[in-house]
Design a protein around this motif. Sequence first.
Motif, PDB file in Angstrom:
ATOM      1  N   GLN A   3       0.854  -1.184   0.000  1.00 31.47           N
ATOM      2  CA  GLN A   3       0.000   0.000   0.000  1.00 31.47           C
ATOM      3  C   GLN A   3       0.893   1.237   0.000  1.00 31.47           C
ATOM      4  O   GLN A   3       1.896   1.295   0.708  1.00 31.47           O
ATOM      5  CB  GLN A   3      -0.918   0.028   1.229  1.00 31.47           C
ATOM      6  CG  GLN A   3      -1.948  -1.085   1.261  1.00 31.47           C
ATOM      7  CD  GLN A   3      -1.366  -2.415   1.715  1.00 31.47           C
ATOM      8  OE1 GLN A   3      -0.584  -2.468   2.655  1.00 31.47           O
ATOM      9  NE2 GLN A   3      -1.750  -3.511   1.041  1.00 31.47           N
ATOM     10  N   VAL A   5       0.761   5.492   0.321  1.00 38.31           N
ATOM     11  CA  VAL A   5      -0.047   6.634   0.729  1.00 38.31           C
ATOM     12  C   VAL A   5       0.766   7.908   0.563  1.00 38.31           C
ATOM     13  O   VAL A   5       1.821   8.067   1.172  1.00 38.31           O
ATOM     14  CB  VAL A   5      -0.518   6.500   2.190  1.00 38.31           C
ATOM     15  CG1 VAL A   5      -1.327   7.728   2.595  1.00 38.31           C
ATOM     16  CG2 VAL A   5      -1.344   5.231   2.374  1.00 38.31           C
ATOM     17  N   GLU A   6       0.252   8.801  -0.282  1.00 41.55           N
ATOM     18  CA  GLU A   6       0.919  10.078  -0.519  1.00 41.55           C
ATOM     19  C   GLU A   6       0.385  11.148   0.420  1.00 41.55           C
ATOM     20  O   GLU A   6      -0.752  11.068   0.900  1.00 41.55           O
ATOM     21  CB  GLU A   6       0.709  10.561  -1.958  1.00 41.55           C
ATOM     22  CG  GLU A   6       1.202   9.618  -3.040  1.00 41.55           C
ATOM     23  CD  GLU A   6       0.078   8.793  -3.623  1.00 41.55           C
ATOM     24  OE1 GLU A   6       0.173   8.392  -4.802  1.00 41.55           O
ATOM     25  OE2 GLU A   6      -0.911   8.563  -2.904  1.00 41.55           O
ATOM     26  N   CYS A  22       5.585   9.862   0.228  1.00 32.13           N
ATOM     27  CA  CYS A  22       4.870   8.609   0.009  1.00 32.13           C
ATOM     28  C   CYS A  22       5.418   7.599   1.009  1.00 32.13           C
ATOM     29  O   CYS A  22       6.639   7.431   1.132  1.00 32.13           O
ATOM     30  CB  CYS A  22       5.082   8.122  -1.413  1.00 32.13           C
ATOM     31  SG  CYS A  22       4.487   6.443  -1.753  1.00 32.13           S
ATOM     32  N   TYR A  93       1.241  10.941  -8.279  1.00 30.77           N
ATOM     33  CA  TYR A  93       1.055   9.567  -7.831  1.00 30.77           C
ATOM     34  C   TYR A  93       2.388   8.912  -7.491  1.00 30.77           C
ATOM     35  O   TYR A  93       3.350   9.022  -8.258  1.00 30.77           O
ATOM     36  CB  TYR A  93       0.378   8.731  -8.919  1.00 30.77           C
ATOM     37  CG  TYR A  93      -1.024   9.158  -9.257  1.00 30.77           C
ATOM     38  CD1 TYR A  93      -1.263  10.065 -10.290  1.00 30.77           C
ATOM     39  CD2 TYR A  93      -2.121   8.653  -8.559  1.00 30.77           C
ATOM     40  CE1 TYR A  93      -2.547  10.457 -10.611  1.00 30.77           C
ATOM     41  CE2 TYR A  93      -3.412   9.043  -8.872  1.00 30.77           C
ATOM     42  CZ  TYR A  93      -3.613   9.954  -9.903  1.00 30.77           C
ATOM     43  OH  TYR A  93      -4.892  10.344 -10.215  1.00 30.77           O
ATOM     44  N   TYR A 107       2.476  -1.072  -8.126  1.00 25.52           N
ATOM     45  CA  TYR A 107       1.633  -0.559  -7.059  1.00 25.52           C
ATOM     46  C   TYR A 107       1.501   0.967  -7.224  1.00 25.52           C
ATOM     47  O   TYR A 107       2.453   1.641  -7.625  1.00 25.52           O
ATOM     48  CB  TYR A 107       2.250  -0.863  -5.697  1.00 25.52           C
ATOM     49  CG  TYR A 107       2.473  -2.342  -5.449  1.00 25.52           C
ATOM     50  CD1 TYR A 107       3.758  -2.880  -5.462  1.00 25.52           C
ATOM     51  CD2 TYR A 107       1.405  -3.202  -5.214  1.00 25.52           C
ATOM     52  CE1 TYR A 107       3.980  -4.231  -5.242  1.00 25.52           C
ATOM     53  CE2 TYR A 107       1.612  -4.547  -4.996  1.00 25.52           C
ATOM     54  CZ  TYR A 107       2.896  -5.062  -5.008  1.00 25.52           C
ATOM     55  OH  TYR A 107       3.105  -6.402  -4.790  1.00 25.52           O
ATOM     56  N   TRP A 108       0.315   1.477  -6.869  1.00 25.89           N
ATOM     57  CA  TRP A 108       0.046   2.918  -7.010  1.00 25.89           C
ATOM     58  C   TRP A 108      -0.608   3.456  -5.747  1.00 25.89           C
ATOM     59  O   TRP A 108      -1.421   2.768  -5.115  1.00 25.89           O
ATOM     60  CB  TRP A 108      -0.890   3.171  -8.190  1.00 25.89           C
ATOM     61  CG  TRP A 108      -0.298   2.860  -9.518  1.00 25.89           C
ATOM     62  CD1 TRP A 108      -0.387   1.684 -10.215  1.00 25.89           C
ATOM     63  CD2 TRP A 108       0.492   3.744 -10.327  1.00 25.89           C
ATOM     64  NE1 TRP A 108       0.310   1.775 -11.395  1.00 25.89           N
ATOM     65  CE2 TRP A 108       0.852   3.033 -11.497  1.00 25.89           C
ATOM     66  CE3 TRP A 108       0.938   5.058 -10.183  1.00 25.89           C
ATOM     67  CZ2 TRP A 108       1.625   3.596 -12.507  1.00 25.89           C
ATOM     68  CZ3 TRP A 108       1.706   5.612 -11.189  1.00 25.89           C
ATOM     69  CH2 TRP A 108       2.040   4.892 -12.335  1.00 25.89           C
ATOM     70  N   GLY A 109      -0.265   4.706  -5.440  1.00 29.32           N
ATOM     71  CA  GLY A 109      -0.980   5.402  -4.389  1.00 29.32           C
ATOM     72  C   GLY A 109      -2.231   6.041  -4.946  1.00 29.32           C
ATOM     73  O   GLY A 109      -2.517   5.951  -6.149  1.00 29.32           O
ATOM     74  N   GLN A 110      -2.963   6.701  -4.068  1.00 24.84           N
ATOM     75  CA  GLN A 110      -4.244   7.310  -4.475  1.00 24.84           C
ATOM     76  C   GLN A 110      -4.054   8.681  -5.109  1.00 24.84           C
ATOM     77  O   GLN A 110      -4.970   9.211  -5.720  1.00 24.84           O
ATOM     78  CB  GLN A 110      -5.183   7.410  -3.267  1.00 24.84           C
ATOM     79  CG  GLN A 110      -4.953   8.612  -2.357  1.00 24.84           C
ATOM     80  CD  GLN A 110      -3.695   8.502  -1.523  1.00 24.84           C
ATOM     81  OE1 GLN A 110      -3.061   7.447  -1.446  1.00 24.84           O
ATOM     82  NE2 GLN A 110      -3.324   9.593  -0.848  1.00 24.84           N
ATOM     83  N   GLY A 111      -2.867   9.247  -4.955  1.00 25.54           N
ATOM     84  CA  GLY A 111      -2.566  10.538  -5.551  1.00 25.54           C
ATOM     85  C   GLY A 111      -2.744  11.695  -4.590  1.00 25.54           C
ATOM     86  O   GLY A 111      -3.545  11.629  -3.658  1.00 25.54           O
ATOM     87  N   THR A 112      -1.987  12.750  -4.831  1.00 26.47           N
ATOM     88  CA  THR A 112      -2.117  13.978  -4.050  1.00 26.47           C
ATOM     89  C   THR A 112      -2.079  15.159  -5.014  1.00 26.47           C
ATOM     90  O   THR A 112      -1.255  15.198  -5.932  1.00 26.47           O
ATOM     91  CB  THR A 112      -1.011  14.081  -2.980  1.00 26.47           C
ATOM     92  OG1 THR A 112      -1.239  15.234  -2.157  1.00 26.47           O
ATOM     93  CG2 THR A 112       0.383  14.174  -3.583  1.00 26.47           C
TER      94      THR A 112
END
Length: 118
Positions: A3, A5-6, A22, A93, A107-112
Motif C-alpha cells: 500500500q 499513501v501520498e 509517500c 502519484y 503498485y500505485w498510491g491514491q494521488g495527491t
Amino acid sequence: QVQLVESGGGLVQAGGSLRVSCVASGHTVCINTMGWYRQAPGKERELVAAISGGSADYADSVKGRFTVSRDSAKNALYLQMNSLKSEDTAVYYCNAVPWVACGIKDYWGQGTQVTVSS
C-alpha cells in the motif's frame, strides 16, 4: 500486497516549493524501484522521477527543479519540488515496481493534488 499513501500536496504560488511524500506499507520487501508520476487534467499520466538504488532519473521538464529521494528504513519516497510552474499542476502519484518474484503489477498510491497558481 503493498500500500502506498501520498501526502504533502497543496496550493503554492509559482516559483515556490513543495515536498510530497509517500509511505509504503505491507510487503515492502517486494519493492524494487519507486517513482513519481503525475497527471494533469486532460493529459496522460507521465513519469516525473524514478529512483533505483542510488540512481535517479527525471523528466526533462523537471530536471534541475525537482529532486527525488528514498528512505528505505522508513519505506518512504519524497519529491522535493522547487521553482514550481503552473504547468506542474497535476495529481501526483507514487509508484512502486515490484521485484519479478513478487509479481508484475505495479503498485500505485491514491494521488495527491498539487496546484501551482500563477
